[in-house]
Design an enzyme around this catalytic site. Structure first.
Site, PDB file in Angstrom:
ATOM      1  CG  HIS A  82      43.674  46.063  31.646  1.00  0.00           C
ATOM      2  ND1 HIS A  82      44.616  46.149  32.640  1.00  0.00           N
ATOM      3  CD2 HIS A  82      43.977  44.947  30.943  1.00  0.00           C
ATOM      4  CE1 HIS A  82      45.443  45.125  32.555  1.00  0.00           C
ATOM      5  NE2 HIS A  82      45.077  44.382  31.533  1.00  0.00           N
ATOM      6  CG  ASP A 161      46.473  37.375  38.266  1.00  0.00           C
ATOM      7  OD1 ASP A 161      46.319  36.541  37.355  1.00  0.00           O
ATOM      8  OD2 ASP A 161      47.151  38.405  38.127  1.00  0.00           O
ATOM      9  NE  ARG A 168      48.544  32.218  32.807  1.00  0.00           N
ATOM     10  CZ  ARG A 168      47.970  33.378  32.511  1.00  0.00           C
ATOM     11  NH1 ARG A 168      47.521  34.164  33.468  1.00  0.00           N
ATOM     12  NH2 ARG A 168      47.834  33.757  31.273  1.00  0.00           N
ATOM     13  CB  SER A 183      44.916  36.583  34.560  1.00  0.00           C
ATOM     14  OG  SER A 183      45.878  37.552  34.839  1.00  0.00           O
ATOM     15  CE  LYS A 187      45.628  41.009  36.680  1.00  0.00           C
ATOM     16  NZ  LYS A 187      46.854  40.596  36.102  1.00  0.00           N
TER      17      LYS A 187
END
Ligand code: URA
Length: 422
Positions: A82, A161, A168, A183, A187
């Site tokens: 990621h 999220d 946010r 967050s 995930k």
């Protein structure tokens, strides 16, 4: 339990209990806690932070708010990767086939871009015919048959999220270690991999503006992952200038192909090599140095590129039909000197405005537009030499793009590409 007391507690820098955190997530999702109450709590978290246990409990409550992908049917160690988001970051397109060509299975879900950051799914959709949606059965079958599949995030993965992130985004509460870590990690944990390599971007074009804050975020995410029994590796990497030369969906796919064929930009090539080696090391349980040798080999003998072709074709894509606009303009430098800065963030916004990105989730994007930079930070440019090429389908202002570059008489030392591996 009462949301106002919980907000007051965080306002007064007290530690929230697991029960309080679970209460917040459950009641925000079912609508009992209102947006204005949640934004107030998020702001208190942003200002006063959270302790390690609180962040862990928040991540777990978010993870438990929805479905989890079960990849246990797939053989071996499943490795995920990621990036915290950057300009011109097409590493996933290069890494996955490298890793899969070495026998490490990759079953990945990716998202679309929003704002100035691009999403891997958008990039892949610039390839004619590429299908990003698959049933769970077809997804797993593909991994079993060719060792690689990448689909769009689907199902009810971490709904907490989705709802919190939307708030946010509009309440000035994106920048918080606790909120970003929970967050991202909720995930990643929901996606079912056994090992996770995280690329935390640092610099003007990234959420983390300096190495210290990126290190703190990286350390927090590593601790969360390890507490859930995952193998974790965190890279802190430079996002002062765009990664590689190309920014824009189709253009980035072309650059990923060049990189797999050994003709990519040096920075992109190097980062992919290091990230891929870490993934292979986790996947095959071998030292990183041994993994590096294997990665070099599949790049050299063409196996990584063959795996890319096999993957794209399997998902219906035609590798010879990548959308690139036929309208382009080359911009030449009016000055001579060293390139000392390329504002990645500005480039990201300008490319989005060309149509490559979205302002709202529902916006349609233009896969064929973007820019290709011809000179990177540290290089010398002569007057009249090519600075960049803009691929467009609508009007833009040339000066906006030129103003992203700073050209100076003095050479500036280039920042490192990889600051740290944790
Ligand atoms: N990316 C995420 O998924 N979440 C954040 O909070 C920031 C970046």
């Amino acid at each position: 339990m009462n949301i106002i007391e919980i907000i007051e507690k965080k306002k007064n820098k007290e530690i929230l209990t697991n029960e309080e955190i679970e209460y917040v997530i459950e009641n925000f999702l079912n609508g009992n806690i209102k947006d204005y109450q949640m934004s107030s709590l998020l702001m208190a978290i942003c200002i006063n932070g959270m302790e390690k246990d609180e962040i862990f409990n928040l991540t777990k409550a978010m993870l438990d708010s929805g479905d989890k992908i079960d990849l246990s049917e797939i053989k071996g160690t499943k490795v995920d990767k990621h990036s915290s988001g950057g300009i011109g970051d097409k590493t996933t397109l290069v890494l996955l086939p490298i890793v899969a060509s070495l026998g490490v299975n990759v079953a990945k879900m990716s998202g679309r871009g929003l704002g100035f950051t691009g999403g891997t799914i958008d990039k892949l959709e610039s390839i004619d015919g590429f299908e990003v949606e698959k049933s769970r059965e077809d997804f797993l079958k593909q991994v079993e048959e060719i060792g690689i599949a990448l689909v769009s995030q689907s199902g009810n993965l971490v709904p907490a999220d989705k709802k919190i992130y939307a708030l946010r985004d509009v309440s000035g509460t994106v920048e918080s270690t606790a909120l970003i870590a929970s967050s991202i990690m909720s995930k990643k944990l929901a996606s079912g991999a056994d090992a996770i390599v995280l690329d935390v971007k640092v610099g003007k074009g990234a959420l983390m503006k300096n190495v210290e804050s990126a290190r703190k975020l990286g350390k927090t995410m590593k601790e969360i992952g390890e507490a859930f029994g995952k193998k974790m590796s965190i890279f802190l990497t430079n996002m002062e200038e765009p990664l590689g030369y190309a920014v824009g969906n189709g253009l980035e796919v072309k650059e990923a192909i060049d990189t797999l064929k050994g003709n990519g930009p040096k920075d992109l090539e190097y980062l992919c090599f290091k990230l891929a080696s870490q993934m292979v090391s986790f996947g095959l349980s071998i030292p990183v140095e041994e993994a590096e040798e294997k990665v070099k080999e599949v790049l050299k003998n063409g196996k990584a590129y063959q795996k890319f072709e096999e993957w794209i074709t399997y998902q219906g894509g035609d590798i010879n039909k990548i959308e690139i606009s036929s309208n382009y303009q080359e911009i030449r430098s009016s000055k001579e000197g060293f390139i000392t800065n390329i504002d990645a963030l500005k480039i990201g916004y300008l490319v989005k405005d060309l149509g490559a990105g979205r302002n709202k989730k529902e916006d349609e994007i233009d896969y064929g537009v973007g820019v290709v930079i011809h000179k990177k930070v540290g290089e010398y440019i002569k007057q009249g030499e090519s600075l960049l090429t803009i691929y467009y389908n609508k009007e833009y202002k040339e000066e906006d793009f030129i103003n992203c570059f700073i050209i100076s008489d003095k050479q500036k030392e280039k920042n490192k590409l990889i600051y740290e591996i944790m």
